[in-house]
Design an enzyme around this catalytic site. Structure first.
Site, PDB file in Angstrom:
ATOM      1  N   LEU A  14       0.910  -1.070   0.137  1.00  0.00           N
ATOM      2  CA  LEU A  14       0.103  -0.011   0.066  1.00  0.00           C
ATOM      3  C   LEU A  14       0.769   1.272  -0.029  1.00  0.00           C
ATOM      4  CD1 LEU A  14      -2.636  -1.074   2.620  1.00  0.00           C
ATOM      5  CD2 LEU A  14      -3.042  -0.510   0.275  1.00  0.00           C
ATOM      6  N   GLY A  15       2.023   1.109   0.713  1.00  0.00           N
ATOM      7  CA  GLY A  15       2.796   2.277   0.726  1.00  0.00           C
ATOM      8  C   GLY A  15       3.989   2.206   1.649  1.00  0.00           C
ATOM      9  N   GLY A  17       5.594   4.125   4.827  1.00  0.00           N
ATOM     10  CA  GLY A  17       5.279   5.110   5.950  1.00  0.00           C
ATOM     11  C   GLY A  17       6.784   5.465   6.604  1.00  0.00           C
ATOM     12  N   SER A  18       6.513   6.441   7.762  1.00  0.00           N
ATOM     13  CA  SER A  18       7.531   6.839   8.579  1.00  0.00           C
ATOM     14  C   SER A  18       8.326   5.495   9.172  1.00  0.00           C
ATOM     15  CB  SER A  18       7.158   7.696   9.646  1.00  0.00           C
ATOM     16  OG  SER A  18       5.701   8.144   9.488  1.00  0.00           O
ATOM     17  N   PHE A  19       7.678   4.529   9.509  1.00  0.00           N
ATOM     18  CA  PHE A  19       8.084   3.556  10.313  1.00  0.00           C
ATOM     19  C   PHE A  19       8.215   2.134   9.545  1.00  0.00           C
ATOM     20  CE2 PHE A  19       6.243   6.368  13.427  1.00  0.00           C
ATOM     21  CZ  PHE A  19       7.583   6.475  14.237  1.00  0.00           C
ATOM     22  N   GLY A  20       7.818   2.167   8.519  1.00  0.00           N
ATOM     23  CA  GLY A  20       7.893   0.875   7.837  1.00  0.00           C
ATOM     24  C   GLY A  20       6.987   0.771   6.519  1.00  0.00           C
ATOM     25  N   THR A  21       6.762  -0.388   6.160  1.00  0.00           N
ATOM     26  CA  THR A  21       6.002  -0.555   4.884  1.00  0.00           C
ATOM     27  C   THR A  21       4.487  -1.140   5.250  1.00  0.00           C
ATOM     28  OG1 THR A  21       7.917  -1.064   3.968  1.00  0.00           O
ATOM     29  CG2 THR A  21       6.266  -1.531   2.646  1.00  0.00           C
ATOM     30  N   LYS A  38       1.408  -3.786   8.739  1.00  0.00           N
ATOM     31  CA  LYS A  38       2.638  -2.826   8.683  1.00  0.00           C
ATOM     32  C   LYS A  38       3.774  -3.691   9.351  1.00  0.00           C
ATOM     33  CE  LYS A  38      -0.021   0.881   8.504  1.00  0.00           C
ATOM     34  NZ  LYS A  38      -0.660   2.259   9.169  1.00  0.00           N
ATOM     35  N   ASP A 135       0.846  10.864  16.319  1.00  0.00           N
ATOM     36  CA  ASP A 135       1.100  11.135  14.738  1.00  0.00           C
ATOM     37  C   ASP A 135      -0.166  11.373  14.119  1.00  0.00           C
ATOM     38  OD1 ASP A 135       2.762  10.820  12.451  1.00  0.00           O
ATOM     39  OD2 ASP A 135       2.706   8.958  12.240  1.00  0.00           O
TER      40      ASP A 135
HETATM   41  P1  ADP Z   1       2.158   7.141   6.502  1.00  0.00           P
HETATM   42  O1  ADP Z   1       0.971   7.130   7.427  1.00  0.00           O
HETATM   43  O2  ADP Z   1       3.404   7.658   7.217  1.00  0.00           O
HETATM   44  O3  ADP Z   1       1.688   7.674   5.029  1.00  0.00           O
HETATM   45  P2  ADP Z   1       1.688   4.151   6.563  1.00  0.00           P
HETATM   46  O4  ADP Z   1       2.755   3.071   6.673  1.00  0.00           O
HETATM   47  O5  ADP Z   1       0.837   4.380   7.684  1.00  0.00           O
HETATM   48  O6  ADP Z   1       2.440   5.541   6.217  1.00  0.00           O
HETATM   49  O7  ADP Z   1       0.873   4.027   5.221  1.00  0.00           O
HETATM   50  C1  ADP Z   1       1.169   4.046   4.027  1.00  0.00           C
HETATM   51  C2  ADP Z   1       0.165   3.907   2.920  1.00  0.00           C
HETATM   52  O8  ADP Z   1      -0.909   2.930   3.243  1.00  0.00           O
HETATM   53  C3  ADP Z   1      -0.593   5.123   2.942  1.00  0.00           C
HETATM   54  O9  ADP Z   1      -0.933   5.709   1.610  1.00  0.00           O
HETATM   55  C4  ADP Z   1      -1.924   4.934   3.606  1.00  0.00           C
HETATM   56  O10 ADP Z   1      -3.063   5.628   3.250  1.00  0.00           O
HETATM   57  C5  ADP Z   1      -2.187   3.232   3.393  1.00  0.00           C
HETATM   58  N1  ADP Z   1      -2.669   2.704   4.577  1.00  0.00           N
HETATM   59  C6  ADP Z   1      -2.189   2.762   5.813  1.00  0.00           C
HETATM   60  N2  ADP Z   1      -3.014   2.006   6.793  1.00  0.00           N
HETATM   61  C7  ADP Z   1      -4.126   1.858   6.247  1.00  0.00           C
HETATM   62  C8  ADP Z   1      -5.201   1.100   6.540  1.00  0.00           C
HETATM   63  N3  ADP Z   1      -5.582   0.841   7.574  1.00  0.00           N
HETATM   64  N4  ADP Z   1      -6.394   1.121   5.432  1.00  0.00           N
HETATM   65  C9  ADP Z   1      -6.086   1.560   4.202  1.00  0.00           C
HETATM   66  N5  ADP Z   1      -5.050   1.969   3.703  1.00  0.00           N
HETATM   67  C10 ADP Z   1      -3.796   2.368   4.614  1.00  0.00           C
HETATM   68 MG    MG Z   2      -0.102   5.946   8.793  1.00  0.00          MG
END
Ligand code: ADP
Ligand code: MG
Length: 272
Positions: A14-15, A17-21, A38, A135
């Protein structure tokens, strides 16, 4: 890596983030339900630290609130600390507000107030349990039909306090309070600052503090007055908003006070 803990099967990334993937996964032990996993890479974690993290996680797993993303599970898998949560398929507020901005559109004022009250309820719930979010930002706020779901609470604590080595923090400073930037300690009022930033963003689809680089953004947070909400907002909302963004944490309201104040805001039909 496609299977975690013999249970969660990776569908896609999905993406980052600050702490991981973050990955979308199927929970093969629960009707193949879609969930989010995550994975945070941890160099070397001592057994003690891993116990602390497990303990924190068990607290988070017990929390239930309609405006909070469900936390299901957490475990170590090889060199990764993994957290499994509810999947919010409609995406986050950051994406949504950006798309509105692109279409030169914005939320209506009654929607702004409605979403914001849901957000304050979530924070009030966490604060009443002595849990800091740490956060709050639009990419951690999800929309599910007209409901707000706040995610990633407590995770930064799990990561920063218990698993120090994981604190390769590459987070965005946009929502960080002046005291956080000065390393003066994070407290409940720091969450309130971030809420103020989100209120502004809900109102104008633009970040409250954003400059061309990180250093200038930090300078603005520390020294500049916050931008005002559009004039169509009631004076009372403007005042509450500015108080949330007081440079001094003591001057900001508590979440309980905010909830009380916002539930009394009356919008004229023409305001919508
Ligand atoms: P950050 O919050 O720093 O963007 P995350 O690792 O939390 O990093 O999220 C990375 C990506 O995954 C973001 O684009 C976010 O929208 C998506 N994402 C995170 N958690 C969820 C979730 N519970 N449901 C749907 N999408 C999520
Ligand atoms: Mg997040």
């Amino acid at each position: 890596h496609t299977m975690y803990a013999n249970r969660y099967q990776q569908i896609k990334k999905l993406g980052q983030g600050s702490f991981g993937t973050a990955y979308l996964v199927h929970d093969t032990k629960s009707k193949h339900e879609k969930k989010v996993l995550k994975a945070i890479f941890i160099e070397d974690v001592s057994p003690n630290e891993s116990l602390d993290a497990e303990h924190e996680a068990s607290i988070l797993a017990r929390l239930r609130h309609p405006n909070i993303v469900r936390f299901y599970d957490s475990f170590m898998d090889a060199n990764h600390f993994c957290i499994v949560t509810e999947y919010c398929e409609d995406g986050d507020l950051d994406q949504y507000l950006k798309s509105l901005r692109k279409q030169r559109s914005r939320l209506q004022m009654d929607q702004v107030i409605d979403l914001f009250i849901q957000l304050v309820s979530a924070i009030n719930f966490l604060h009443s349990k002595k849990i800091l979010h740490r956060d709050i930002k639009t990419s951690n706020i999800f929309l599910k039909r007209n409901h707000i779901k706040l995610g990633d609470f407590g995770i930064s604590r799990l990561m920063m306090n218990t698993l120090d080595k994981a604190s390769t923090f590459i987070g965005t400073p946009y929502y960080m309070s002046p005291e956080t930037l000065r390393f003066d300690g994070y407290n409940m009022k720091s969450d309130i600052w971030s809420l103020g930033c989100v209120l502004y963003e809900l109102s104008v689809c633009k970040r409250a503090f954003e400059r061309s680089n990180i250093l200038q953004t930090m300078e603005a947070i520390l020294r500049e007055s916050p931008p005002l909400l559009p004039e169509r907002f009631p004076v009372k909302v403007q005042q509450l908003y500015l108080q949330m963004l007081s440079k001094e944490p003591e001057h900001r309201q508590t979440a309980a006070e905010l909830l009380e104040e916002f539930s009394h805001i009356e919008l004229k039909p023409t305001d919508k």
